[in-house]
Design a protein around this motif. Structure first.
Motif, PDB file in Angstrom:
ATOM      1  N   ASP A 260     103.523  24.407  21.457  1.00 13.73           N
ATOM      2  CA  ASP A 260     102.367  24.137  20.496  1.00 13.73           C
ATOM      3  C   ASP A 260     102.207  22.717  19.946  1.00 13.73           C
ATOM      4  OD1 ASP A 260     104.450  24.662  19.025  1.00 13.73           O
ATOM      5  OD2 ASP A 260     103.297  25.976  17.495  1.00 13.73           O
ATOM      6  N   ILE A 261     103.077  21.776  20.780  1.00 12.98           N
ATOM      7  CA  ILE A 261     103.282  20.411  20.324  1.00 12.98           C
ATOM      8  C   ILE A 261     102.817  19.362  21.597  1.00 12.98           C
ATOM      9  CG2 ILE A 261     105.059  20.893  18.952  1.00 12.98           C
ATOM     10  CD1 ILE A 261     106.916  20.135  21.048  1.00 12.98           C
ATOM     11  N   PRO A 262     102.432  18.085  21.304  1.00  8.58           N
ATOM     12  CA  PRO A 262     102.077  17.411  22.304  1.00  8.58           C
ATOM     13  C   PRO A 262     103.053  17.294  23.496  1.00  8.58           C
ATOM     14  CG  PRO A 262     101.467  16.345  20.417  1.00  8.58           C
ATOM     15  CD  PRO A 262     102.373  17.448  19.986  1.00  8.58           C
ATOM     16  N   ASN A 263     102.573  17.484  24.841  1.00  8.97           N
ATOM     17  CA  ASN A 263     103.568  17.399  25.916  1.00  8.97           C
ATOM     18  C   ASN A 263     103.289  15.916  26.389  1.00  8.97           C
ATOM     19  OD1 ASN A 263     105.171  19.944  27.085  1.00  8.97           O
ATOM     20  ND2 ASN A 263     103.270  20.388  26.152  1.00  8.97           N
ATOM     21  N   ILE A 264     104.376  14.944  26.456  1.00 13.94           N
ATOM     22  CA  ILE A 264     104.081  13.530  26.802  1.00 13.94           C
ATOM     23  C   ILE A 264     104.760  13.489  28.253  1.00 13.94           C
ATOM     24  CG2 ILE A 264     104.779  11.400  26.018  1.00 13.94           C
ATOM     25  CD1 ILE A 264     102.902  12.712  24.439  1.00 13.94           C
ATOM     26  N   VAL A 265     104.117  12.601  29.220  1.00 12.66           N
ATOM     27  CA  VAL A 265     104.651  11.884  30.190  1.00 12.66           C
ATOM     28  C   VAL A 265     104.408  10.531  30.024  1.00 12.66           C
ATOM     29  CG1 VAL A 265     104.311  11.793  32.575  1.00 12.66           C
ATOM     30  CG2 VAL A 265     104.198  13.965  31.881  1.00 12.66           C
TER      31      VAL A 265
END
Length: 494
Positions: A260-265
């Motif tokens: 439930d947190i931003p997934n960053i690439v």
């Protein structure tokens, strides 16, 4: 001796001389003036001549615009200037000044002043929560790469094990010797009274804790730090927010897919943090980082109607070495003896990062009996007709940017196998020799190699470095209008 051979040998000698001179000047600036010179992200301090020659031979330097000769000219000018920024990327500086091979001193000084104004002279403190496969690779890079050390300073490592002399000896041994990534080229010493490892003269404190909220980081001189949780224990906001109960930690990065947190690439969606009032981020998975940049590129150019991702993945620490009980089906079977079909969340994770691909991708995985080096097979139905040449030209263009760490790379090595991928910093490397497409030009199959440990760790570090300087950066060297700067004023100050 043939004329062609004679020319090749003379060219090599000339380029070797240029490389020797470049590294000499770079080391003088580092030693005498504490100025770090980079070449497209690669540190020139203590750089081996062979590495620089290989960099030139691969075409990373545009030979038509002068290549190493222009870099050398810039360095000779820099040595004579009284004030310089702490970090100068000579490759980007060269590209931003001219494409004709002619450098005006006024333009050079203008660029340097802009770099100086945007330079962060206070490295961000880093805490590693966990010291497993990813944690040790992060520590290796943070303690040896000058390009990282100018922005980030590793201060401490938190583990659940009690910290004592035998513990420190084992940790020192694990970071120095690695069965996959080889010996660590660094000086590692133990300071038992302070529970520290001294790596290349940098003190790394080891802290024992079961509860993240129980650590008083101020006692260790830590304040406003980025914490990188590489344990995999916490993956949601509730668990990871325990790291933020004390003001010493300002941001948290977890090296696993977040719930439930931003997934960053990094390189794809890292700037979304500006739109989210949170300071906890996930850097997703190694597979997600390997293929998301490719999917975004292909979807933008050709459109993706639907597709399937099959991951041929090295076995990991969550599998059993021999047959035994396991909470997940098949992962209890001996990892080094079996190919094991298992699930992967990469398909769903990609749709969070690229919402336009939601419900368009299916995914599955097979764990195979190798320790590192993985392969993603992408089968994509395109909206527009394409050819292998179209696809390769697009990928070559994306891979041609001469930077240390690429999101997309491509190889046409006919003998490429999984061990050749180990230690490659690119997030994903397309195997150009294996690309295929259907007769109607609509169904594309790509084979994408990736070092699921090192390549992923470089993505994590790239995001952490960007996060550490984001508050100071006001723009990029490439798109700044230098005509707004009063050159005469800068000449007077120089």
């Amino acid at each position: 001796m043939s004329t062609n051979l004679d020319n090749c040998m003379n060219q090599y000698q000339n380029q070797r001389y240029e490389c020797l001179t470049i590294t000499l000047y770079a080391n003088i600036l580092w030693k005498d003036r504490n100025v770090l010179c980079l070449l497209y992200g690669h540190s020139l301090v203590d750089e081996k001549i062979d590495s620089l020659l290989k960099f030139y031979h691969k075409g990373e330097l545009n030979q038509e615009s002068g290549g190493l000769e222009i870099i050398l000219t810039i360095l000779k000018d820099l040595i004579q200037l009284p004030e310089l920024p702490r970090v100068i990327d000579l490759g980007l500086l060269k590209d931003s000044i001219t494409s004709s091979g002619v450098i005006a001193k006024e333009a050079l000084i203008s660029k340097l002043w802009y770099i100086q104004l945007n330079c962060n002279n206070n490295p961000k403190q880093i805490v590693l929560y966990g010291f497993g496969r990813i944690g040790r690779l992060l520590a290796r890079e943070l303690c040896t790469d000058p390009a990282l050390r100018v922005h980030m300073e590793l201060k401490a490592v938190v583990t659940r094990d009690p910290v004592h002399i035998d513990f420190l000896k084992k940790r020192a041994s694990l970071i120095q010797k690695d069965s996959i990534h080889g010996l660590y080229r660094a000086r590692v010493e133990i300071d038992a009274p302070s529970n520290s490892l001294i790596i290349n003269g940098q003190q790394i404190r080891f802290i024992q804790a079961e509860d993240p909220a129980a650590i008083n980081y101020h006692d260790y001189g830590i304040n406003d730090a980025i914490l990188i949780d590489n344990t995999g224990k916490y993956r949601d906001f509730k668990g990871l927010s325990k790291h933020l109960t004390l003001p010493a930690i300002s941001n948290v990065i977890v090296t696993a897919p977040g719930k439930d947190i931003p997934n960053i690439v990094f390189g794809i969606n890292h700037e979304i943090i500006h739109n989210n009032n949170v300071n906890i981020y996930s850097t997703a998975s190694c597979t997600t980082n390997a293929i998301t940049p490719l999917l975004k590129l292909l979807d933008t150019e050709f459109g993706i109607e639907k597709g399937h991702l099959e991951t041929i993945h090295a076995y990991t620490n969550d599998q059993n070495l021999v047959d035994n009980m396991h909470t997940k089906n098949r992962r209890g079977r001996a990892a080094a003896l079996n190919m094991v079909i298992t699930e992967t969340g990469a398909g769903k994770a990609i749709s969070k990062i690229l919402p336009q691909l939601e419900n368009k991708l299916t995914s599955n995985a097979v764990r195979v009996p190798i320790a590192n080096g993985s392969l993603a097979i992408l089968v994509l139905d395109l909206n527009k007709e394409a050819s292998i040449n179209n696809i390769h030209q697009l990928l070559i263009q994306a891979a041609s940017v001469p930077i240390k760490h690429k999101q997309i790379d491509i190889s046409f090595d006919e003998d490429l196998v999984s061990t050749d991928i180990i230690g490659r910093a690119a997030a994903g490397i397309v195997d150009g020799c294996a690309t295929s497409i259907s007769s109607d030009g609509k169904t594309l199959t790509l084979y994408v190699w990736y070092d699921n440990e090192y390549g992923y760790s470089m993505q994590v570090l790239s995001f952490a470095r960007w996060l550490s300087v984001e508050s100071v950066a006001k723009g990029s060297l490439e798109n700044y209008d230098f005509n707004k700067i009063e050159i005469s004023t800068m000449m007077d100050n120089a």
